[in-house]
Design a protein around this motif. Structure first.
Motif, PDB file in Angstrom:
ATOM      1  N   VAL A 147      20.396  19.163 -31.041  1.00 44.97           N
ATOM      2  CA  VAL A 147      19.283  18.092 -31.460  1.00 44.97           C
ATOM      3  C   VAL A 147      19.477  18.372 -33.180  1.00 44.97           C
ATOM      4  CG1 VAL A 147      17.313  17.151 -31.875  1.00 44.97           C
ATOM      5  CG2 VAL A 147      17.906  18.298 -29.569  1.00 44.97           C
ATOM      6  N   GLN A 148      20.138  17.188 -33.773  1.00 51.66           N
ATOM      7  CA  GLN A 148      20.187  17.273 -35.159  1.00 51.66           C
ATOM      8  C   GLN A 148      19.358  16.189 -35.850  1.00 51.66           C
ATOM      9  OE1 GLN A 148      24.081  16.428 -36.705  1.00 51.66           O
ATOM     10  NE2 GLN A 148      23.517  16.740 -38.719  1.00 51.66           N
ATOM     11  N   GLN A 149      18.526  16.309 -36.790  1.00 53.85           N
ATOM     12  CA  GLN A 149      17.659  15.504 -37.688  1.00 53.85           C
ATOM     13  C   GLN A 149      18.515  14.533 -38.274  1.00 53.85           C
ATOM     14  OE1 GLN A 149      14.026  16.857 -39.391  1.00 53.85           O
ATOM     15  NE2 GLN A 149      13.685  14.893 -40.264  1.00 53.85           N
ATOM     16  N   MET A 150      18.313  13.175 -38.165  1.00 57.01           N
ATOM     17  CA  MET A 150      19.331  12.209 -38.805  1.00 57.01           C
ATOM     18  C   MET A 150      18.404  11.525 -39.802  1.00 57.01           C
ATOM     19  SD  MET A 150      22.319  13.119 -38.039  1.00 57.01           S
ATOM     20  CE  MET A 150      23.173  11.768 -38.496  1.00 57.01           C
ATOM     21  N   LYS A 151      17.182  11.396 -39.550  1.00 56.64           N
ATOM     22  CA  LYS A 151      16.257  10.537 -40.660  1.00 56.64           C
ATOM     23  C   LYS A 151      15.036  11.159 -40.848  1.00 56.64           C
ATOM     24  CE  LYS A 151      17.596   6.024 -39.099  1.00 56.64           C
ATOM     25  NZ  LYS A 151      17.007   4.740 -38.450  1.00 56.64           N
ATOM     26  N   SER A 152      14.412  11.134 -41.986  1.00 57.12           N
ATOM     27  CA  SER A 152      13.014  11.551 -42.605  1.00 57.12           C
ATOM     28  C   SER A 152      11.928  11.391 -41.712  1.00 57.12           C
ATOM     29  CB  SER A 152      13.099  11.037 -43.903  1.00 57.12           C
ATOM     30  OG  SER A 152      11.643  11.603 -44.456  1.00 57.12           O
ATOM     31  N   SER A 153      11.075  12.184 -41.970  1.00 59.07           N
ATOM     32  CA  SER A 153       9.814  12.058 -41.121  1.00 59.07           C
ATOM     33  C   SER A 153       8.758  11.249 -42.039  1.00 59.07           C
ATOM     34  CB  SER A 153       9.243  13.327 -40.694  1.00 59.07           C
ATOM     35  OG  SER A 153       9.016  14.230 -41.609  1.00 59.07           O
ATOM     36  N   ARG A 162       5.674  13.457 -36.459  1.00 54.83           N
ATOM     37  CA  ARG A 162       6.165  14.744 -37.462  1.00 54.83           C
ATOM     38  C   ARG A 162       5.980  15.807 -36.899  1.00 54.83           C
ATOM     39  NH1 ARG A 162       3.091  11.329 -41.081  1.00 54.83           N
ATOM     40  NH2 ARG A 162       1.206  12.774 -40.712  1.00 54.83           N
ATOM     41  N   GLU A 163       4.989  16.047 -35.938  1.00 57.02           N
ATOM     42  CA  GLU A 163       4.547  17.364 -35.215  1.00 57.02           C
ATOM     43  C   GLU A 163       5.573  17.739 -34.339  1.00 57.02           C
ATOM     44  OE1 GLU A 163       0.559  16.618 -33.795  1.00 57.02           O
ATOM     45  OE2 GLU A 163      -0.202  16.649 -35.972  1.00 57.02           O
ATOM     46  N   THR A 164       6.102  16.534 -33.699  1.00 64.86           N
ATOM     47  CA  THR A 164       7.078  16.869 -32.586  1.00 64.86           C
ATOM     48  C   THR A 164       8.290  17.470 -33.271  1.00 64.86           C
ATOM     49  OG1 THR A 164       6.339  15.196 -31.183  1.00 64.86           O
ATOM     50  CG2 THR A 164       8.497  15.813 -30.787  1.00 64.86           C
ATOM     51  N   LEU A 165       8.980  16.980 -34.311  1.00 63.92           N
ATOM     52  CA  LEU A 165       9.979  17.383 -34.962  1.00 63.92           C
ATOM     53  C   LEU A 165       9.721  18.968 -35.317  1.00 63.92           C
ATOM     54  CD1 LEU A 165      11.074  14.437 -37.483  1.00 63.92           C
ATOM     55  CD2 LEU A 165      12.237  15.349 -35.658  1.00 63.92           C
ATOM     56  N   GLY A 218      11.785  22.454 -33.978  1.00 56.66           N
ATOM     57  CA  GLY A 218      12.334  23.477 -35.202  1.00 56.66           C
ATOM     58  C   GLY A 218      12.897  22.781 -36.339  1.00 56.66           C
ATOM     59  N   LEU A 219      12.735  21.339 -36.354  1.00 54.23           N
ATOM     60  CA  LEU A 219      13.371  20.601 -37.349  1.00 54.23           C
ATOM     61  C   LEU A 219      12.725  20.420 -38.608  1.00 54.23           C
ATOM     62  CD1 LEU A 219      14.909  18.112 -34.828  1.00 54.23           C
ATOM     63  CD2 LEU A 219      16.106  19.889 -36.093  1.00 54.23           C
ATOM     64  N   LYS A 220      13.019  20.828 -39.876  1.00 54.83           N
ATOM     65  CA  LYS A 220      12.302  20.792 -41.032  1.00 54.83           C
ATOM     66  C   LYS A 220      12.932  19.694 -41.894  1.00 54.83           C
ATOM     67  CE  LYS A 220      11.071  25.547 -40.780  1.00 54.83           C
ATOM     68  NZ  LYS A 220      11.170  26.838 -41.515  1.00 54.83           N
ATOM     69  N   ARG A 221      14.095  19.324 -41.863  1.00 54.25           N
ATOM     70  CA  ARG A 221      14.671  18.449 -43.053  1.00 54.25           C
ATOM     71  C   ARG A 221      15.914  17.712 -42.282  1.00 54.25           C
ATOM     72  NH1 ARG A 221      15.584  23.697 -44.651  1.00 54.25           N
ATOM     73  NH2 ARG A 221      13.817  23.579 -46.070  1.00 54.25           N
ATOM     74  N   ARG A 247      13.417   9.952 -30.628  1.00 57.49           N
ATOM     75  CA  ARG A 247      14.814   9.549 -30.225  1.00 57.49           C
ATOM     76  C   ARG A 247      15.326   8.837 -31.482  1.00 57.49           C
ATOM     77  NH1 ARG A 247      11.265   6.717 -27.282  1.00 57.49           N
ATOM     78  NH2 ARG A 247      11.564   4.261 -27.321  1.00 57.49           N
ATOM     79  N   HIS A 248      14.500   8.173 -32.285  1.00 54.33           N
ATOM     80  CA  HIS A 248      15.088   7.103 -33.539  1.00 54.33           C
ATOM     81  C   HIS A 248      15.396   7.814 -34.687  1.00 54.33           C
ATOM     82  CE1 HIS A 248      10.702   7.445 -33.559  1.00 54.33           C
ATOM     83  NE2 HIS A 248      10.776   7.046 -34.938  1.00 54.33           N
ATOM     84  N   LEU A 249      14.893   9.282 -34.759  1.00 53.95           N
ATOM     85  CA  LEU A 249      15.110  10.010 -35.901  1.00 53.95           C
ATOM     86  C   LEU A 249      16.114  11.215 -35.637  1.00 53.95           C
ATOM     87  CD1 LEU A 249      11.245  10.717 -36.684  1.00 53.95           C
ATOM     88  CD2 LEU A 249      12.676   9.153 -37.731  1.00 53.95           C
ATOM     89  N   VAL A 250      16.570  11.362 -34.746  1.00 51.77           N
ATOM     90  CA  VAL A 250      17.690  12.497 -34.113  1.00 51.77           C
ATOM     91  C   VAL A 250      18.755  11.856 -33.458  1.00 51.77           C
ATOM     92  CG1 VAL A 250      15.779  14.136 -34.127  1.00 51.77           C
ATOM     93  CG2 VAL A 250      16.265  13.178 -31.740  1.00 51.77           C
ATOM     94  N   THR A 251      19.808  12.739 -33.378  1.00 52.59           N
ATOM     95  CA  THR A 251      20.941  12.644 -32.359  1.00 52.59           C
ATOM     96  C   THR A 251      20.871  13.746 -31.434  1.00 52.59           C
ATOM     97  OG1 THR A 251      22.554  13.604 -33.955  1.00 52.59           O
ATOM     98  CG2 THR A 251      22.284  11.258 -34.132  1.00 52.59           C
TER      99      THR A 251
END
Length: 60
Positions: free
Chosen positions: A6-12, A20-23, A27-30, A51-55
């Protein structure tokens, strides 16, 4: 057992608190952070919430 990358692609910033809590619980911070998690129903549900913030990619 399969795993999910799981990679974070967009900001929270400006997102709902539960997203935000789910991210953070994933374990995703930035933007650009990558985590590898077990492919379990709980993790799938968390990924579905943001799903709209990660790949997501399945790895062995």
């Amino acid at each position: 057992m399969a795993q999910l990358k799981v990679q974070q692609m967009k900001s929270s910033i400006g997102r709902k608190a539960n997203q935000r809590e789910t991210l953070r619980s994933l374990g995703l911070k930035r933007i650009g952070d990558v985590v590898v998690k077990e492919d379990r129903p709980e993790i799938r549900g968390m990924v579905h919430t943001v799903r709209h913030l990660v790949t997501v990619e399945e790895v062995d």
